[in-house]
Design a protein around this motif. Structure first.
Motif, PDB file in Angstrom:
ATOM      1  N   LEU A 363       0.835  -1.185   0.000  1.00 38.15           N
ATOM      2  CA  LEU A 363       0.000   0.000   0.000  1.00 38.15           C
ATOM      3  C   LEU A 363       0.879   1.248   0.000  1.00 38.15           C
ATOM      4  O   LEU A 363       1.969   1.252   0.581  1.00 38.15           O
ATOM      5  N   TYR A 364       0.392   2.313  -0.658  1.00 34.85           N
ATOM      6  CA  TYR A 364       1.155   3.552  -0.819  1.00 34.85           C
ATOM      7  C   TYR A 364       2.436   3.284  -1.615  1.00 34.85           C
ATOM      8  O   TYR A 364       3.511   3.765  -1.298  1.00 34.85           O
ATOM      9  N   GLN A 365       2.291   2.514  -2.676  1.00 30.96           N
ATOM     10  CA  GLN A 365       3.449   2.001  -3.404  1.00 30.96           C
ATOM     11  C   GLN A 365       4.355   3.108  -3.941  1.00 30.96           C
ATOM     12  O   GLN A 365       5.578   3.026  -3.822  1.00 30.96           O
ATOM     13  N   ASP A 366       3.784   4.151  -4.558  1.00 32.67           N
ATOM     14  CA  ASP A 366       4.614   5.196  -5.157  1.00 32.67           C
ATOM     15  C   ASP A 366       5.516   5.837  -4.108  1.00 32.67           C
ATOM     16  O   ASP A 366       6.721   6.015  -4.322  1.00 32.67           O
ATOM     17  N   TYR A 367       4.952   6.212  -2.987  1.00 30.68           N
ATOM     18  CA  TYR A 367       5.728   6.866  -1.941  1.00 30.68           C
ATOM     19  C   TYR A 367       6.699   5.894  -1.282  1.00 30.68           C
ATOM     20  O   TYR A 367       7.844   6.256  -0.985  1.00 30.68           O
ATOM     21  N   HIS A 368       6.264   4.677  -1.049  1.00 28.17           N
ATOM     22  CA  HIS A 368       7.164   3.675  -0.482  1.00 28.17           C
ATOM     23  C   HIS A 368       8.384   3.482  -1.370  1.00 28.17           C
ATOM     24  O   HIS A 368       9.524   3.455  -0.896  1.00 28.17           O
ATOM     25  N   HIS A 369       8.149   3.321  -2.653  1.00 26.73           N
ATOM     26  CA  HIS A 369       9.251   3.042  -3.566  1.00 26.73           C
ATOM     27  C   HIS A 369      10.223   4.215  -3.645  1.00 26.73           C
ATOM     28  O   HIS A 369      11.444   4.025  -3.596  1.00 26.73           O
ATOM     29  N   ILE A 370       9.697   5.411  -3.782  1.00 31.33           N
ATOM     30  CA  ILE A 370      10.576   6.572  -3.945  1.00 31.33           C
ATOM     31  C   ILE A 370      11.342   6.872  -2.660  1.00 31.33           C
ATOM     32  O   ILE A 370      12.533   7.209  -2.698  1.00 31.33           O
ATOM     33  N   PHE A 371      10.682   6.759  -1.514  1.00 30.47           N
ATOM     34  CA  PHE A 371      11.363   7.039  -0.252  1.00 30.47           C
ATOM     35  C   PHE A 371      12.171   5.850   0.254  1.00 30.47           C
ATOM     36  O   PHE A 371      12.894   5.961   1.240  1.00 30.47           O
ATOM     37  N   SER A 372      12.071   4.702  -0.390  1.00 31.31           N
ATOM     38  CA  SER A 372      12.832   3.524   0.034  1.00 31.31           C
ATOM     39  C   SER A 372      14.305   3.623  -0.315  1.00 31.31           C
ATOM     40  O   SER A 372      15.145   2.982   0.312  1.00 31.31           O
ATOM     41  N   VAL A 373      14.619   4.398  -1.351  1.00 35.26           N
ATOM     42  CA  VAL A 373      15.978   4.389  -1.888  1.00 35.26           C
ATOM     43  C   VAL A 373      16.554   5.795  -1.854  1.00 35.26           C
ATOM     44  O   VAL A 373      15.820   6.779  -1.768  1.00 35.26           O
ATOM     45  N   PRO A 374      17.883   5.935  -1.929  1.00 31.18           N
ATOM     46  CA  PRO A 374      18.507   7.260  -1.858  1.00 31.18           C
ATOM     47  C   PRO A 374      18.120   8.143  -3.046  1.00 31.18           C
ATOM     48  O   PRO A 374      17.931   7.666  -4.167  1.00 31.18           O
ATOM     49  N   TYR A 375      18.001   9.429  -2.787  1.00 31.25           N
ATOM     50  CA  TYR A 375      17.827  10.408  -3.859  1.00 31.25           C
ATOM     51  C   TYR A 375      19.137  10.497  -4.640  1.00 31.25           C
ATOM     52  O   TYR A 375      20.203  10.676  -4.062  1.00 31.25           O
ATOM     53  N   THR A 410      15.194  15.063   2.506  1.00 30.58           N
ATOM     54  CA  THR A 410      15.232  14.168   3.662  1.00 30.58           C
ATOM     55  C   THR A 410      14.951  12.746   3.198  1.00 30.58           C
ATOM     56  O   THR A 410      14.244  12.534   2.210  1.00 30.58           O
ATOM     57  N   ASP A 411      15.507  11.773   3.913  1.00 26.74           N
ATOM     58  CA  ASP A 411      15.393  10.379   3.476  1.00 26.74           C
ATOM     59  C   ASP A 411      14.041   9.746   3.800  1.00 26.74           C
ATOM     60  O   ASP A 411      13.681   8.729   3.219  1.00 26.74           O
ATOM     61  N   THR A 412      13.324  10.285   4.767  1.00 27.59           N
ATOM     62  CA  THR A 412      12.113   9.614   5.227  1.00 27.59           C
ATOM     63  C   THR A 412      10.927  10.560   5.271  1.00 27.59           C
ATOM     64  O   THR A 412      11.067  11.763   5.424  1.00 27.59           O
ATOM     65  N   LEU A 413       9.746   9.974   5.128  1.00 28.70           N
ATOM     66  CA  LEU A 413       8.506  10.695   5.349  1.00 28.70           C
ATOM     67  C   LEU A 413       8.214  10.728   6.841  1.00 28.70           C
ATOM     68  O   LEU A 413       8.793   9.968   7.624  1.00 28.70           O
ATOM     69  N   GLN A 414       7.285  11.592   7.232  1.00 33.65           N
ATOM     70  CA  GLN A 414       6.832  11.546   8.609  1.00 33.65           C
ATOM     71  C   GLN A 414       6.122  10.223   8.839  1.00 33.65           C
ATOM     72  O   GLN A 414       5.344   9.759   8.020  1.00 33.65           O
ATOM     73  N   ARG A 415       6.394   9.611   9.987  1.00 35.53           N
ATOM     74  CA  ARG A 415       5.857   8.287  10.263  1.00 35.53           C
ATOM     75  C   ARG A 415       4.334   8.251  10.253  1.00 35.53           C
ATOM     76  O   ARG A 415       3.728   7.230   9.948  1.00 35.53           O
TER      77      ARG A 415
END
Length: 580
Positions: A363-375, A410-415
């Motif tokens: 779930l929330y695949q787009d955000y998970h994928h983009i925030f999973s890896v380094p910019y 930043t590497d992460t979204l707010q939890r």
């Protein structure tokens, strides 16, 4: 005749020719910013294709028909095309001196075919088009962009490069190369379009789905005749001298359940060239409210697809997806959300080398994928084979605003926005509650080994790119909380244990980087990475066996000291594991 004189004249002439030729090849670079309009209606043409012919790279116009190319030689040629319009060629030099380019609609053929008294034959053509659906997958470098506004205020920008898999008239899948997200807070809240790619590629041209209204292409001929009225609005010859029909379709009733729209079709082969689907106040749509007490009170949808033929098979060239909805929260007034997304397959001949990483289907695949890896700043600064960089006020203000929530900053979204985010290694300590705590009944069996009651999935991310002869790579150690679990009692020692283990993997990663740093080409990178993964796998198992999920004090102290020496982190002290 004196040969020496002839020779000197020949040399002089050759020098002159070479000088003129070399001089002619030197051209200044120009910047182009134009709007593409219909020459008759003066309406903008969104997502028209602009190709720099000599460089075989290009862009597309935005929703207002604008495109921008930053720096190309003035003597290059631009090719501008749009289904239903004559292809337009213009020099970069001329384009740089104008703000508007007009495309002429294809000339309608009044006497090309015998006019039929009714539209019966159109129903047969629509049904026959099903047989042109390819069962082969074609892949291409692809670009996706999404822009969202709430009450006309920009609040979200998502863009990414993908390897897209295209199954005929539909998008089968999008594999992320690298992406970036920019989210603006509005009234102390964030709005996320969490499943854009899924919504886009869940649309199937010829199959009924529970997520979209019905269209003519999924119906049998009898049902099509009952549900739709069809009208032939235009006929013209395309670039290949093939007769194209432009057919308008409108539902006879139940307008909230059926798309209306227009299709461009090769009249002989019935291959589709373009389709536009539109509906207001749709009964079915591929979006859901975020919270159970929220509601979507109205949904207007528009989908446009352009197709390309490759070896006689039709595939998606571009797809744009727009919606506008009225969103109602339980304790507040409804607000208007407008979103526009486009996927463009711009290169079917050369694919991206995808990152070494297993992206989760979650779930929330787009955000998970983009925030999973380094910019990857190197990638974004250099990728240029497709430039969709028209700097509207929206994009310019978002991509450079460090106050926004973005993986660029930043590497992460707010939890609170997304749970179970992937965790790249950092000096910040990991809370073991970040991984799943679900207990399976089988794990409670008295005969179950303790080692089977926890698992930490650590991925060693690698992505590399070569631009202008420079080879660059990005690597990271990432904890996957989706595939990880910990079902044993949680204590100070267990928290120290997971962090010591994660730190040890970072130390191994740094050893890997030293070997990757001296690689001279992509093949060496691949080989060294594979060899290091095997080495790290063995080291990982040894560390886990020694630590015994934090119960082996001697091993905990040993590896804690190892981490302290290499990374300067004292996990035993941080978590106060052993009281003095």
């Amino acid at each position: 005749m004196d040969f020496s004189i002839m020779k000197s004249k020949f040399i002089a002439l050759l020098f002159l020719v070479l000088f003129v030729k070399t001089h002619a090849q030197v051209a200044e670079n120009v910047q182009i910013q134009c709007q593409i309009l219909d020459s008759i209606t003066k309406e903008p043409l969104p997502y028209a294709q602009v190709l720099v012919v000599e460089q075989q790279k290009g862009t597309i116009t935005n929703t207002d028909g604008y495109f921008k190319i930053y720096s190309i030689p003035s003597n290059t040629l631009l090719r501008i095309s749009f289904i239903g319009y004559k292809t337009h060629y213009i020099s970069a030099s001329k384009a740089s001196r104008t703000s508007t380019i007009y495309l002429k609609p294809k000339t309608e053929l009044l006497n090309a075919v015998t006019i039929v008294g009714d539209a019966s034959f159109l129903y047969s053509l629509i049904v026959k088009s099903k047989k042109t659906q390819s069962n082969k997958v074609a892949s291409a470098r692809s670009y996706l962009e999404l822009e969202t506004e709430i009450n006309h205020q920009p609040i979200e920008l998502l863009e990414g490069y993908y390897t897209g898999d295209y199954l005929g008239y539909d998008i089968k899948d999008l594999h992320l190369k690298n992406g970036r997200v920019f989210i603006k807070q509005l009234d102390s809240s964030y709005y996320l379009s969490t499943e854009t790619t899924k919504a886009i590629y869940s649309h199937n041209q010829f199959k009924k789905t529970p997520y979209f209204p019905k269209s003519p292409f999924e119906l049998t001929e009898n049902k099509l005749r009952k549900a739709y009225s069809l009208k032939l609005v235009k006929r013209y010859l395309d670039e290949d001298k093939k007769l194209v029909y432009v057919i308008y379709f409108k539902p006879r009733k139940n307008a909230s359940e059926y798309f209306e729209g227009t299709v461009w079709m090769d009249s002989a082969s019935t291959h589709l060239k373009k389709i536009e689907l539109e509906i207001n106040n749709a009964f079915l749509y591929p979006l859901k409210p975020i919270h159970s007490k929220d509601s979507i009170q109205r949904m207007d949808l528009k989908i446009r697809k352009n197709f390309i033929q490759i070896h006689g098979e039709s595939y998606v060239k571009s797809l744009d997806f727009e919606y506008q909805l009225e969103y109602k929260r339980s304790q507040s007034e409804a607000f208007t959300v407008s979103s526009k997304a486009v996927v463009f397959a711009y290169n079917f001949d050369s694919l991206f080398v995808l990152p070494k990483f297993n992206f989760p289907d979650i779930l929330y695949q787009d955000y998970h994928h983009i925030f999973s890896v380094p910019y990857n700043a190197f990638f974004w600064e250099n990728v240029s084979d497709f430039d969709y960089k028209y700097q509207t006020d929206f994009r310019a203000s978002f991509t450079n605003d460090e106050t926004l929530l973005s993986n660029k900053f930043t590497d992460t979204l707010q939890r609170k926005l997304i749970n179970f985010q992937h965790i790249p290694w950092s000096l910040q300590r990991v809370d073991i509650h970040s991984v799943r705590q679900t207990r399976d009944d089988a794990l409670n069996d008295i005969n179950t080994y303790k080692a089977d009651m926890y698992h930490f999935e650590i991925q060693h991310y690698l992505d590399y790119n070569r631009f202008n002869g420079v080879l660059n790579y990005v690597s990271a150690v990432i904890l996957d909380p989706v595939e990880s679990f910990y079902t044993l009692p949680i204590s100070a020692s267990s928290n120290a244990f997971v962090n010591i283990y994660f730190d040890c993997m970072e130390i191994e990663h740094r050893m890997m980087r030293k070997k990757l740093d001296v690689c001279k080409n992509e093949n060496e990178l691949e080989r060294v990475y594979a060899e290091e993964l095997e080495r790290i796998k063995a080291v990982s198992q040894t560390i886990l066996t020694d630590l015994k999920h934090g119960l082996n004090k001697d091993a905990m102290l040993f590896y804690n000291h190892y981490v302290l020496e290499n990374l300067g982190i004292d996990n035993v002290d941080f978590f106060d594991v052993y009281e003095n």
